[in-house]
Design an enzyme around this catalytic site. Structure first.
Site, PDB file in Angstrom:
ATOM      1  N   GLY A   9     -12.198  -2.879 -42.521  1.00 50.75           N
ATOM      2  CA  GLY A   9     -11.183  -3.932 -42.622  1.00 50.75           C
ATOM      3  C   GLY A   9     -10.219  -3.743 -41.466  1.00 50.75           C
ATOM      4  O   GLY A   9      -9.386  -2.844 -41.481  1.00 50.75           O
ATOM      5  N   GLY A  14      -5.476  -2.364 -41.059  1.00 47.53           N
ATOM      6  CA  GLY A  14      -6.620  -1.483 -40.797  1.00 47.53           C
ATOM      7  C   GLY A  14      -6.712  -1.070 -39.338  1.00 47.53           C
ATOM      8  O   GLY A  14      -6.965   0.101 -39.027  1.00 47.53           O
ATOM      9  N   ALA A  76      -6.512  -7.154 -50.968  1.00 52.16           N
ATOM     10  CA  ALA A  76      -6.560  -6.539 -52.293  1.00 52.16           C
ATOM     11  C   ALA A  76      -7.252  -7.477 -53.279  1.00 52.16           C
ATOM     12  O   ALA A  76      -7.217  -8.696 -53.124  1.00 52.16           O
ATOM     13  CB  ALA A  76      -5.149  -6.213 -52.774  1.00 52.16           C
ATOM     14  N   ASN A 102      -2.960  -2.818 -51.201  1.00 51.61           N
ATOM     15  CA  ASN A 102      -1.929  -2.885 -52.237  1.00 51.61           C
ATOM     16  C   ASN A 102      -2.567  -3.185 -53.581  1.00 51.61           C
ATOM     17  O   ASN A 102      -2.384  -4.258 -54.141  1.00 51.61           O
ATOM     18  CB  ASN A 102      -0.928  -3.986 -51.901  1.00 51.61           C
ATOM     19  N   SER A 128       3.154   2.684 -47.453  1.00 52.16           N
ATOM     20  CA  SER A 128       4.365   1.902 -47.225  1.00 52.16           C
ATOM     21  C   SER A 128       4.766   1.983 -45.766  1.00 52.16           C
ATOM     22  O   SER A 128       4.459   2.944 -45.078  1.00 52.16           O
ATOM     23  CB  SER A 128       5.515   2.412 -48.089  1.00 52.16           C
ATOM     24  N   GLY A 129       5.446   0.961 -45.328  1.00 56.52           N
ATOM     25  CA  GLY A 129       5.953   0.969 -43.953  1.00 56.52           C
ATOM     26  C   GLY A 129       5.409  -0.186 -43.131  1.00 56.52           C
ATOM     27  O   GLY A 129       5.725  -0.306 -41.947  1.00 56.52           O
ATOM     28  N   LYS A 182       3.540   3.869 -55.654  1.00 58.74           N
ATOM     29  CA  LYS A 182       3.825   2.853 -54.625  1.00 58.74           C
ATOM     30  C   LYS A 182       4.437   1.606 -55.271  1.00 58.74           C
ATOM     31  O   LYS A 182       5.364   0.995 -54.727  1.00 58.74           O
ATOM     32  CB  LYS A 182       2.532   2.478 -53.883  1.00 58.74           C
ATOM     33  N   HIS A 185       7.969   2.371 -55.953  1.00 62.36           N
ATOM     34  CA  HIS A 185       8.658   2.318 -54.652  1.00 62.36           C
ATOM     35  C   HIS A 185       9.056   0.875 -54.333  1.00 62.36           C
ATOM     36  O   HIS A 185      10.197   0.591 -53.967  1.00 62.36           O
ATOM     37  CB  HIS A 185       7.738   2.878 -53.554  1.00 62.36           C
ATOM     38  N   GLU A 189      12.731  -0.837 -54.022  1.00 58.46           N
ATOM     39  CA  GLU A 189      13.065  -1.604 -52.809  1.00 58.46           C
ATOM     40  C   GLU A 189      13.728  -2.939 -53.182  1.00 58.46           C
ATOM     41  O   GLU A 189      14.738  -3.328 -52.590  1.00 58.46           O
ATOM     42  CB  GLU A 189      11.762  -1.822 -52.034  1.00 58.46           C
TER      43      GLU A 189
HETATM   44  P1  NDP Z   1      -5.413  -8.929 -45.170  1.00 58.38           P
HETATM   45  O1  NDP Z   1      -4.855  -8.610 -46.495  1.00 58.38           O
HETATM   46  O2  NDP Z   1      -4.978 -10.157 -44.488  1.00 58.38           O
HETATM   47  O3  NDP Z   1      -7.006  -8.919 -45.294  1.00 58.38           O
HETATM   48  C1  NDP Z   1      -7.848  -9.286 -44.216  1.00 58.38           C
HETATM   49  C2  NDP Z   1      -8.976  -8.304 -44.089  1.00 58.38           C
HETATM   50  O4  NDP Z   1      -9.734  -8.249 -45.303  1.00 58.38           O
HETATM   51  C3  NDP Z   1      -9.949  -8.717 -43.000  1.00 58.38           C
HETATM   52  O5  NDP Z   1     -10.394  -7.543 -42.346  1.00 58.38           O
HETATM   53  C4  NDP Z   1     -11.063  -9.368 -43.785  1.00 58.38           C
HETATM   54  O6  NDP Z   1     -12.309  -9.375 -43.117  1.00 58.38           O
HETATM   55  C5  NDP Z   1     -11.132  -8.470 -44.983  1.00 58.38           C
HETATM   56  N1  NDP Z   1     -11.820  -9.027 -46.135  1.00 58.38           N
HETATM   57  C6  NDP Z   1     -11.335  -9.945 -47.024  1.00 58.38           C
HETATM   58  N2  NDP Z   1     -12.251 -10.200 -47.965  1.00 58.38           N
HETATM   59  C7  NDP Z   1     -13.341  -9.444 -47.682  1.00 58.38           C
HETATM   60  C8  NDP Z   1     -14.623  -9.263 -48.288  1.00 58.38           C
HETATM   61  N3  NDP Z   1     -14.958  -9.930 -49.409  1.00 58.38           N
HETATM   62  N4  NDP Z   1     -15.476  -8.396 -47.716  1.00 58.38           N
HETATM   63  C9  NDP Z   1     -15.129  -7.706 -46.613  1.00 58.38           C
HETATM   64  N5  NDP Z   1     -13.947  -7.827 -45.996  1.00 58.38           N
HETATM   65  C10 NDP Z   1     -13.055  -8.686 -46.526  1.00 58.38           C
HETATM   66  O7  NDP Z   1      -5.181  -7.681 -44.163  1.00 58.38           O
HETATM   67  P2  NDP Z   1      -3.895  -6.767 -43.920  1.00 58.38           P
HETATM   68  O8  NDP Z   1      -4.254  -5.906 -42.777  1.00 58.38           O
HETATM   69  O9  NDP Z   1      -2.632  -7.547 -43.876  1.00 58.38           O
HETATM   70  O10 NDP Z   1      -3.797  -5.866 -45.234  1.00 58.38           O
HETATM   71  C11 NDP Z   1      -4.878  -5.046 -45.654  1.00 58.38           C
HETATM   72  C12 NDP Z   1      -4.513  -4.397 -46.973  1.00 58.38           C
HETATM   73  O11 NDP Z   1      -3.362  -3.577 -46.779  1.00 58.38           O
HETATM   74  C13 NDP Z   1      -4.132  -5.388 -48.078  1.00 58.38           C
HETATM   75  O12 NDP Z   1      -4.585  -4.873 -49.314  1.00 58.38           O
HETATM   76  C14 NDP Z   1      -2.636  -5.374 -48.055  1.00 58.38           C
HETATM   77  O13 NDP Z   1      -2.090  -5.753 -49.290  1.00 58.38           O
HETATM   78  C15 NDP Z   1      -2.365  -3.924 -47.731  1.00 58.38           C
HETATM   79  N6  NDP Z   1      -1.079  -3.631 -47.160  1.00 58.38           N
HETATM   80  C16 NDP Z   1      -0.472  -4.474 -46.300  1.00 58.38           C
HETATM   81  C17 NDP Z   1       0.770  -4.190 -45.769  1.00 58.38           C
HETATM   82  C18 NDP Z   1       1.376  -5.110 -44.802  1.00 58.38           C
HETATM   83  O14 NDP Z   1       2.528  -4.881 -44.418  1.00 58.38           O
HETATM   84  N7  NDP Z   1       0.671  -6.131 -44.346  1.00 58.38           N
HETATM   85  C19 NDP Z   1       1.471  -2.965 -46.104  1.00 58.38           C
HETATM   86  C20 NDP Z   1       0.723  -2.088 -46.938  1.00 58.38           C
HETATM   87  C21 NDP Z   1      -0.484  -2.439 -47.462  1.00 58.38           C
HETATM   88  P3  NDP Z   1     -12.709 -10.619 -42.148  1.00 58.38           P
HETATM   89  O15 NDP Z   1     -12.080 -10.314 -40.830  1.00 58.38           O
HETATM   90  O16 NDP Z   1     -14.181 -10.567 -42.103  1.00 58.38           O
HETATM   91  O17 NDP Z   1     -12.176 -11.848 -42.790  1.00 58.38           O
END
Ligand code: NDP
Length: 479
Positions: A9, A14, A76, A102, A128-129, A182, A185, A189
């Site tokens: 991801g 990621g 998520a 999350n 977090s962060g 978390k 947390h 917040e």
């Molecule tokens: P998103 O939540 O926007 O998710 C997008 C990613 O998920 C893409 O890589 C997408 O792949 C992949 N994806 C979605 N569905 C599938 C599936 N069925 N199979 C495989 N891959 C899938 O990304 P973020 O980077 O914003 O967040 C990632 C996680 O981190 C989430 O759970 C989020 O809640 C958590 N998080 C986010 C924070 C933030 O500040 N944004 C902070 C802390 C945690 P594709 O490119 O192929 O579509």
């Protein structure tokens, strides 16, 4: 196989986490994303970090050394389940699947149980962060088996934020413990932000300070015991001028607060666990009320003139600061109570001082004040509540008169302070010698024969309300 850790991801979280991991000595990072374009973008921009790209999930799994360890950073919910299934088909006993999204902790408990049946380790990490933390050092709250922690501990320690020389990561507990902590947390917040917003509102509407003065006040506060990331960014937001209108930005932002739902989870779980988190609850509700634009307009249309601001003493700003500090102690005390209740309910062995420690860096609620919580739980691990810690008890007692003045002034002036006032009510409840709960027990016994206990002898009792109103013993004492 060549990578000791993989990331699946590669959206913003990621890819930042992968870059953070790859920049630390000892890590080789495999990367995979469902849509390959994200992977190739990451390699184009950051290939020098030695990332190992995979076009298929089979290649990804094949590039991992044993025990295979992969961190999932996808959307998520259903996305996470889909990726877990793909990995579980390919992983072997002893391998480690990590969810850094999350997730709701109950999902983490379910997933851990399913994977344990296959002897695959499942770890749920609260991260977090935001994006910035993921890249430069987040606060990490991992929950999972001791076996997984052996492999994962050093890797997570290498990327976590550092506060006072210590990494902001600890093995929180088993299965859903990390995601639960978390969640708390995030709830704290919400409370912290609401309290700061109330302090701002009071000083602006009653104190008459403009945004520039307020930015200076928050900057000064940030040099004392309120020093924290949220106070710091409050000053930054207040300093900002809107380019289009020349007005303070805060005055052109619509006053309807949004949320992504983790505060709601906190309150829902707290209610289920019978743990009062009124500070978090008021914060969640305050955002909800703010967003009910039509309802606000309907009431405004029918109400008369609002109260004039009450006169303020010279000590007003100091009073507000004292009220903010005391209310903040209450909000944290309640949050830590919720962690205790969760740990009891789900069988986790959580070290509260370690939790306060890992929140000192990398995360949104990072604050100097957390050092005091670390000390409190180190001195007394079985502390009944933070409010019973000598340092906090004294700090609150010192600000108590100011706290009461502020709530009184706010009420008289018609400025809503649900955070300040509910925190004070909670404090007054805990400190009261007798509570009207006795009357409630009487009412319950009257309409539902729910019985009551007495202050002077053991057993449970019932008054024959519809009869001659004598008291009978409902359950004799077992002693
Ligand atoms: P998103 O939540 O926007 O998710 C997008 C990613 O998920 C893409 O890589 C997408 O792949 C992949 N994806 C979605 N569905 C599938 C599936 N069925 N199979 C495989 N891959 C899938 O990304 P973020 O980077 O914003 O967040 C990632 C996680 O981190 C989430 O759970 C989020 O809640 C958590 N998080 C986010 C924070 C933030 O500040 N944004 C902070 C802390 C945690 P594709 O490119 O192929 O579509």
């Amino acid at each position: 196989p060549q990578a000791n850790i993989g990331v699946i991801g590669l959206a913003v979280m990621g890819s930042n986490l992968a870059r953070n991991l790859a920049s630390r000595e000892g890590n080789t990072v495999a990367v995979y994303n469902r849509t390959y374009a994200r992977t190739s973008d990451l390699i184009d921009q950051h290939g020098h970090l030695g990332l190992v790209p995979a076009e298929t999930i089979d290649d990804f799994v094949g590039s991992l050394t044993r025990p295979r360890t992969a961190i999932i950073m996808v959307q998520a919910g259903a996305g996470t389940d889909a990726v877990i299934d793909q990995l579980a088909e390919r992983f072997e006993p002893g391998d480690i699947i990590v969810d850094g999204g999350n997730a709701n902790f109950t999902d983490t408990i379910r997933r851990e149980k399913q994977l344990r049946a296959k002897d695959i380790n499942f770890v749920g990490i609260g991260i977090s962060g935001g994006e910035e933390g993921a890249l430069n050092g987040p606060s990490l709250m991992p929950g999972g088996s001791d076996e997984a922690w052996q492999t994962l501990g050093p890797i997570l320690t290498s990327i976590a934020a550092v506060a006072d020389g210590e990494p902001c990561v600890t093995h929180v507990g088993h299965d859903g413990a990390g995601h639960f902590v978390k969640m708390v947390h995030n709830g704290i917040e919400y409370a912290d932000m609401q309290l700061i917003a109330e302090a701002y509102d009071l000083m602006r509407r009653i104190g008459g300070s403009d945004t520039r003065e307020l930015a200076d006040i928050f900057t000064t506060w940030n040099q004392g015991d309120l020093e924290s990331y949220l106070i710091e960014i409050t000053a930054e937001v207040l300093k900002q001028t809107d380019a289009e209108t020349g007005r303070p930005l805060v005055d052109v932002i619509a006053d309807q607060a949004g949320s992504k739902g983790t505060g709601v989870w906190t309150v829902q779980n707290a209610v289920g666990l019978g743990t009062p988190v009124s500070g978090i609850g008021e914060a969640v509700f305050a955002r909800a009320v703010s967003s009910r634009k039509a309802q606000r307009a309907a009431v405004q249309a029918i109400t008369g003139p609002r109260p004039e601001p009450a006169p303020v003493p010279d000590s007003f700003h100091d009073d507000v600061r004292a009220a903010l500090y005391a209310s903040k102690v209450v909000a944290y005390a309640q949050g830590f109570d919720l962690i205790v209740a969760g740990a009891q309910q789900y069988g986790w062995d959580v070290d509260l001082s370690a939790i306060a420690k890992i929140w000192r860096g990398g995360c949104i609620i990072r604050a100097r004040f957390l050092n005091r919580i670390v000390d409190a739980y180190q001195n007394t691990p079985t502390l009944q509540t933070l409010l019973a810690d000598p340092y906090f008890a004294q700090a609150i007692a010192g600000g108590e008169a100011a706290w009461r003045r502020i709530v009184g002034t706010a009420v008289a002036s018609g400025v809503p302070v649900p955070g300040f006032s509910s925190a004070l009510a909670y404090y007054d409840t805990l400190t009261a010698d007798r509570l009207p709960a006795a009357l409630i027990q009487g009412q319950r016994d009257y309409f539902g024969a729910h019985t009551y206990q007495r202050i002077d002898k053991p057993g449970t009792f019932h008054t024959l309300w519809s009869g001659d109103r004598t008291e009978i013993i409902a359950t004799p004492s077992t002693h």
